[in-house]
Design an enzyme around this catalytic site. Structure first.
Site, mmCIF file in Angstrom:
data_model
loop_
_atom_site.group_PDB
_atom_site.id
_atom_site.type_symbol
_atom_site.label_atom_id
_atom_site.label_comp_id
_atom_site.label_asym_id
_atom_site.label_seq_id
_atom_site.Cartn_x
_atom_site.Cartn_y
_atom_site.Cartn_z
ATOM 1 N N GLU A 1 -41.893 44.288 73.520
ATOM 2 C CA GLU A 1 -43.107 43.902 73.284
ATOM 3 C C GLU A 1 -43.490 44.509 71.841
ATOM 4 O O GLU A 1 -44.176 43.503 71.076
ATOM 5 C CB GLU A 1 -44.176 44.597 74.497
ATOM 6 C CG GLU A 1 -44.363 43.899 75.725
ATOM 7 C CD GLU A 1 -45.321 44.475 76.802
ATOM 8 O OE1 GLU A 1 -45.354 43.991 77.562
ATOM 9 O OE2 GLU A 1 -45.917 45.241 76.003
ATOM 10 N N LEU A 2 -43.218 45.598 71.454
ATOM 11 C CA LEU A 2 -43.442 46.201 70.193
ATOM 12 C C LEU A 2 -42.936 45.379 69.363
ATOM 13 O O LEU A 2 -43.400 45.270 68.277
ATOM 14 C CB LEU A 2 -43.080 47.726 70.027
ATOM 15 C CG LEU A 2 -43.600 48.203 68.815
ATOM 16 C CD1 LEU A 2 -44.792 48.332 68.638
ATOM 17 C CD2 LEU A 2 -43.185 49.804 68.858
#
Length: 825
Positions: A167-168
């Site tokens: 996600e990051l």
């Protein structure tokens, strides 16, 4: 058969090619679709080198855990417009996407922040129901790319999840490709541990990396290093999570509002042409620092143009500030130029970093703090060279790519500062003037059917000044055709092309009460709060609020920031001119006295019948050219005076003692009051507002107990010798009490507990004050208490009403903190 197989294979390949072409066309028209499709490949690519870790200057640095509720301000790499494209063209479906490790924060911190977001109507991407696996789900990628702001909640076990790390990576890619705003929250972890992968955070990350490909690990490290460089919120800087959550949510709310595409100026006629011409002067692609002037007469629309400019371009700069109405807020003359410059710099820097009570000790602050920052600064309505010298004396004070915009009526100021790029705001051409008039008369850019000839004639008679078109258009709004035709002959006869005649026409159309209220506002109550106006004039006008609304609708007044009544300079001068013409040769026969020469004539007049009509005096002692002589008992004769303002600057002294004051005062404002107390016969019963500031003489207000039940505001700030306050038993309507800088004041009266409507109490700089009376527990309405510099006050009453904002200095001028609130708050 072979031929048929060949045809079949050829058709198949052709279909593949056509699909590729179609997909390519879709990708060009919708870049989001492309990024979703190629996520696996793109995630393995190094998009760019991580931003440089530039430390903010000392006044922007992260505060100590005890000292501030302000979030860490982003470094240049987090704010630079060159590092990310504009997000204005992207379609956002959600306000916020949260990236978090559920086991650390889901049931506590995250649930509270979601609740606060809901209260502020901020939409949150919800990942419930999305099955988690080894690779990031397509639904999450779409959620990330459709969210205007991504919040990365970095906790101890955040790096234990490959899902979170992926996600990051996607979030940091969206920051670079789509201009997505990223906010980092370091929840019980140190930013340096995240960046350097040390401590518990580093150990957890190391476990996750076991057995993973080097390319994959490298992408995660790069994303963590980038997010750690984004200055954000560190939980150790907050005493409690509730305060931290409130600050985060407010920050997100403001960011969403600032990024919204404004429609406030869509109906402004000719604005697109103004912007096009100004863009040529701005040269936003250039890294040079440019100073640009916007010049034109009062009422032409300079400030409005500057506001549109600010609305459109402020997001492209690291820091931006619109210092409005400088002429009004920092009036001349400046006898102490150094102090005036310090005050201007303080206001400028406070707005830049959105922080009150900022300390400016020298004039090098702007240059020192902003020399490497890209700044958009608009200095609105400048009328003195000192104002420019204080804030933007040299282009080198600001970083590359900065733009300084100055609006003024005085072209000489721009020429003196060698500002060659000057945009002259010209009067609108006839067709635009008609459109401006129609917008206010008909609510659209063209006349209603059957009104075209009338509208054209009225526009021609009204002249080309936008303010005049606005006022006269508002007058005709909603009126039937018959009334237009009836008013035209009178409009033709009184109009000589001057704006005063146009305004007079609309003024004459007001009812008598509205006319009288407008004159009161023009002569005495411009930039006053509606509450004070209503308190002062409630006995004179029926329904003050309704009258104010009527004047707003007719474009005679407006509300500045919904807090203060504002009258355009041209309209205010027009109102004062009407009062002057009430008695040109005998100023004592007028309602208000605002000219220093006329006031001097009345105050030294021994004719006891000469000043009975005066209800308001606004005396600016700095404009005196000769010695002021006051006849004995002159104020006693002026029994109808209700509003008295005496503005004084350092080098003027009252040559005569003040032995009496008008008996029915509702508003008393006296800078540097020259006596130890008010006259013994002074009656404060009708006072709504009392301001006696910067007095070197004032020791107390009066002897004995007096009734002050109408008083709403008392300001005695910077009266160094003030030793006591009067009895406040009857001050039941007092809302604001300002005692800032009253260094000789040793105690507050116990009767302050009767001030049951008190909302703000400023005790900053009351260095001799030892304690607060326990009766303050009765002041249940108090919301703001300022104790800066009150080093002797160690304890507060166990309960202080509805206190929401407490500020107390912790010693050195540059160190701030919040003293402990009582447990009940």
């Amino acid at each position: 058969m072979r031929f048929r197989s060949f045809l079949k294979e050829t058709k198949k390949q052709r279909r593949v090619v056509e699909k590729r072409k179609k997909r390519k066309a879709d990708e060009l028209s919708n870049p989001v679709r492309k990024k979703i499709r190629v996520k696996n490949q793109s995630q393995t690519q190094d998009q760019s080198s991580p931003p440089s870790s530039l430390s903010p200057p000392s006044f922007l640095s992260p505060p100590s855990p005890q000292s501030s509720l302000s979030p860490l301000l982003p470094p240049l790499s987090a704010l630079s417009p060159s590092s990310a494209p504009s997000s204005s063209s992207h379609v956002w479906l959600h306000d916020v996407f949260p990236s978090f490790r559920g086991e650390d924060v889901r049931d506590n911190f995250l649930s509270h922040i979601k609740k606060e977001f809901g209260r502020k109507t901020i939409t949150f991407f919800n990942d419930n129901g999305i099955e988690r696996g080894e690779s990031i789900a397509p639904e999450l990628i779409r959620g990330i790319r459709a969210s205007k702001i991504a919040i990365v909640l970095l906790s101890r076990n955040y790096a234990s999840s490959k899902w979170c790390l992926e996600e990051l990576v996607e979030i940091m890619k969206c920051r670079e490709e789509l201009g997505q705003t990223v906010i980092a929250i370091f929840y019980k972890v140190d930013p340096s541990d995240v960046k350097k992968l040390t401590g518990d955070f580093g150990e957890v990350f190391g476990e996750t990396c076991k057995g993973k490909a080097k390319k994959e690990i490298r992408r995660w490290k790069q994303a963590l290093e980038k997010v750690a460089t984004i200055a954000g919120y560190h939980s150790c800087n907050w005493v409690d999570e509730a305060a931290m959550i409130e600050d985060i949510c407010t920050d997100v709310y403001n960011k969403l509002n600032n990024s919204a595409q404004s429609s406030d100026f869509d109906s402004l006629v000719g604005m697109r042409a103004h912007m096009t011409k100004l863009e040529l002067l701005l040269r936003l692609g250039s890294n040079e620092v440019r100073m640009i002037g916007i010049w034109g007469p009062s009422g032409i629309g300079k400030s409005t143009i500057a506001r549109v400019l600010f609305s459109q371009y402020s997001r492209e700069f690291q820091f931006s500030v619109f210092m409005e109405n400088i002429k009004r807020r920092f009036p001349r003359p400046y006898y102490d130029e150094y102090s005036a410059k310090l005050q201007l710099q303080k206001e400028f820097m406070s707005q830049i970093i959105n922080r009150e009570d900022m300390k400016i000790q020298h004039l090098g602050v702007v240059e020192d703090r902003l020399k490497d920052k890209r700044v958009l600064a608009i200095l609105d309505d400048v009328d003195h060279s000192l104002q420019i010298e204080a804030i933007a004396k040299e282009a080198r004070w600001f970083g590359p790519g900065s733009r300084i915009i100055i609006t003024t009526q005085d072209k000489r100021l721009l020429n003196a500062r060698r500002i060659d790029d000057i945009y002259e705001v010209e009067f609108p051409p006839d067709d635009e003037a008609l459109e401006i008039f129609c917008m206010y008369a008909f609510g659209q850019k063209s006349p209603h059917d059957g009104f075209k000839e009338l509208a054209c004639e009225v526009t021609k008679l009204a002249g080309d000044l936008p303010l005049g078109l606005k006022v006269i258009g508002s007058y005709f709004e909603g009126r039937p055709k018959q009334e237009w035709e009836e008013d035209l002959p009178r409009l033709r006869s009184i109009l000589d092309g001057e704006i005063e005649s146009i305004l007079k026409f609309s003024y004459d159309a007001l009812c008598v009460d509205d006319q009288n209220l407008f004159l009161h506002l023009s002569c005495f109550f411009n930039y006053e709060t509606p509450e004070i106006v209503e308190g002062c004039l409630a006995k004179k006008f029926v329904g003050v609020k309704g009258c104010l609304r009527g004047l707003i609708e007719k474009s005679f007044i407006s509300f500045e920031g919904s807090l203060y009544i504002e009258i355009h300079d041209l309209l205010a001068r027009f109102g004062r001119e009407i009062v002057r013409k009430q008695s040109i040769r005998e100023p004592g026969q007028r309602q208000f006295l605002v000219d220093v020469g006329d006031i001097c004539q009345v105050l030294r007049d021994d004719d006891k019948l000469g000043s009975g009509n005066v209800i308001g005096i606004d005396l600016d002692l700095s404009k005196l050219e000769t010695e002021l002589k006051i006849s004995d008992g002159v104020f006693a004769r002026m029994s109808n005076v209700q509003f008295l303002r005496v503005r004084r600057y350092c080098f003027h002294n009252m040559p005569y003692p003040v032995t009496c004051l008008p008996p029915n005062l509702r508003n008393l404002y006296w800078d540097s009051y020259p006596m130890t107390c008010l006259p013994s016969n002074f009656n404060p019963e009708f006072l709504v507002k009392l301001i006696l500031t910067e007095s070197n003489y004032l020791e107390k207000l009066w002897e004995g107990n007096k009734t002050i039940r109408n008083l709403k505001l008392m300001n005695l700030s910077d009266s160094d010798n003030l030793k006591e306050l009067p009895d406040l038993s009857t001050a039941t309507n007092l809302q604001t009490l300002n005692l800032r800088g009253c260094s000789s004041l040793t105690e507050l009266p116990f009767s302050i507990g009767n001030a049951i409507n008190l909302r703000k109490l400023d005790l900053s700089g009351c260095t001799s004050l030892m304690e607060l009376p326990s009766s303050m527990e009765n002041v249940t309405t108090l919301e703001k208490l300022l104790l800066t510099g009150c080093s002797h006050i160690a304890n507060l009453p166990s309960s202080i009403g509805n206190l929401k904002w407490l500020f107390k200095s912790c010693g050195a001028p540059s160190v701030y903190g919040y003293c402990q609130l009582p447990q009940e708050i």
